[in-house]
Write a protein that holds these residues in place. Sequence first.
Motif, PDB file in Angstrom:
ATOM      1  N   GLU A  30     -24.997 -36.765  22.913  1.00  0.00           N
ATOM      2  CA  GLU A  30     -25.103 -35.499  23.648  1.00  0.00           C
ATOM      3  C   GLU A  30     -25.657 -35.736  25.057  1.00  0.00           C
ATOM      4  OE1 GLU A  30     -27.490 -33.246  20.942  1.00  0.00           O
ATOM      5  OE2 GLU A  30     -25.762 -32.194  20.099  1.00  0.00           O
TER       6      GLU A  30
ATOM      7  N   ILE B   2     -18.702 -35.224  18.750  1.00  0.00           N
ATOM      8  CA  ILE B   2     -19.476 -33.975  18.764  1.00  0.00           C
ATOM      9  C   ILE B   2     -18.650 -32.826  18.191  1.00  0.00           C
ATOM     10  CG2 ILE B   2     -20.519 -32.246  20.270  1.00  0.00           C
ATOM     11  CD1 ILE B   2     -21.508 -34.533  22.020  1.00  0.00           C
ATOM     12  N   ASN B   3     -17.359 -32.787  18.531  1.00  0.00           N
ATOM     13  CA  ASN B   3     -16.490 -31.727  18.004  1.00  0.00           C
ATOM     14  C   ASN B   3     -16.361 -31.816  16.477  1.00  0.00           C
ATOM     15  OD1 ASN B   3     -16.022 -30.603  20.499  1.00  0.00           O
ATOM     16  ND2 ASN B   3     -14.117 -31.749  20.855  1.00  0.00           N
TER      17      ASN B   3
ATOM     18  N   ARG C 196     -18.556 -33.147  14.442  1.00  0.00           N
ATOM     19  CA  ARG C 196     -19.836 -32.718  13.865  1.00  0.00           C
ATOM     20  C   ARG C 196     -19.943 -31.196  13.840  1.00  0.00           C
ATOM     21  NH1 ARG C 196     -25.177 -32.786  17.330  1.00  0.00           N
ATOM     22  NH2 ARG C 196     -23.851 -31.196  18.283  1.00  0.00           N
ATOM     23  N   ASN C 197     -19.585 -30.543  14.955  1.00  0.00           N
ATOM     24  CA  ASN C 197     -19.689 -29.084  15.035  1.00  0.00           C
ATOM     25  C   ASN C 197     -18.749 -28.401  14.044  1.00  0.00           C
ATOM     26  OD1 ASN C 197     -21.583 -29.396  17.030  1.00  0.00           O
ATOM     27  ND2 ASN C 197     -20.149 -29.026  18.719  1.00  0.00           N
ATOM     28  N   THR C 198     -17.538 -28.965  13.890  1.00  0.00           N
ATOM     29  CA  THR C 198     -16.572 -28.405  12.943  1.00  0.00           C
ATOM     30  C   THR C 198     -17.074 -28.537  11.511  1.00  0.00           C
ATOM     31  OG1 THR C 198     -14.722 -28.938  14.410  1.00  0.00           O
ATOM     32  CG2 THR C 198     -14.201 -28.533  12.100  1.00  0.00           C
TER      33      THR C 198
ATOM     34  N   THR D  83     -20.186 -28.817  10.514  1.00  0.00           N
ATOM     35  CA  THR D  83     -21.321 -27.910  10.330  1.00  0.00           C
ATOM     36  C   THR D  83     -20.850 -26.478  10.106  1.00  0.00           C
ATOM     37  OG1 THR D  83     -22.711 -29.309  11.733  1.00  0.00           O
ATOM     38  CG2 THR D  83     -23.459 -27.054  11.357  1.00  0.00           C
ATOM     39  N   ALA D  84     -19.850 -26.061  10.887  1.00  0.00           N
ATOM     40  CA  ALA D  84     -19.324 -24.700  10.761  1.00  0.00           C
ATOM     41  C   ALA D  84     -18.661 -24.483   9.413  1.00  0.00           C
ATOM     42  CB  ALA D  84     -18.327 -24.428  11.886  1.00  0.00           C
TER      43      ALA D  84
ATOM     44  N   SER E  42     -21.251 -24.213   6.732  1.00  0.00           N
ATOM     45  CA  SER E  42     -21.910 -22.912   6.837  1.00  0.00           C
ATOM     46  C   SER E  42     -21.018 -21.810   6.286  1.00  0.00           C
ATOM     47  CB  SER E  42     -22.247 -22.623   8.298  1.00  0.00           C
ATOM     48  OG  SER E  42     -22.800 -21.342   8.433  1.00  0.00           O
TER      49      SER E  42
END
Length: 296
Positions: free
Chosen positions: A7, A72-73, A75-77, A79-80, A83
């Motif tokens: 990051e 990073i994308n 990881r974010n995907t 996590t989403a 969730s």
Amino acid sequence: MDFKQIEAFVNVAKYKSFSKAAEAIFLSQPTVSAHIASLEQELGVILFDRSSKEIRLTPAGAIFLDYAVSLINVRNTATAKLSELGSKIQGSLTIASSTTPCRFLLPELLKSFYDKFPNINYDIKEESTKNVVDMILLGNADVGIVGEIIKDPKLTYSKVYEDKLILISSNSSLPEVISTDILLQQNFILREKGSATRSVFENALSKLGYGIDKLKIFAEVSSLEAVLQFVKFGAGISVVSEIACKDYIQTGLLFKHNIKDMNITRGIYVVTHNKRPLSPVAKEFLKHVENYSQKK
């Protein structure tokens, strides 16, 4: 290599400044500089050209940037999605239940649960209380519903409903309150061993000083429906859950009696394995059951 380093790298590349990158990700400039230095040392390349006032990517840095953004994308995907999985209650639920709650309590519970969460498939197993407990212990069911507590340190019980047991007959001439003497003179239809109804009745009978052997047992049967049919056709009397024969009593096919000095009630319990994690569906179902019991 960790995501803090990645990051930091992406933001320095974006803002072309260590100080602006530090502000964007709420870190100090020395921390950002340390992350970049550690990353360069680990990769074995120089990522930024620091020779001019404006920070620029080196050729190696430009190649790594695409991968860093992708990491990073991803990881974010991930996590989403996780969730979303936690917030969407869907999947399957296996419930093992003893006869009375399975037929007269569970339908109402599942209908109201379905109204809230329509994307769940159910596998319902109707078994004796003992078999329900065994299924929970062996992991063959997510949740059990039973009319008796069979103690085991690996099990947790929560009371759902207070169930009353009554005496039923097809004989309208029998008094509403039957003495023990009259009870012992009648042919009796008894549930099989392992049935919670039988166990609770035996315990209540023993408190009056009588064993099950004192009854004139006409038949032992393995289902509630068989009990109701035997009694309906006059083969004998029996003790059953009041909610199980409510329709029969209301239509006049059976008559309700109480046994003198014997007030038989039992709890209906939801049982789970306390050493095994519950699925999100099972957890939500337990919350629903708890809310249901509080309204009763």
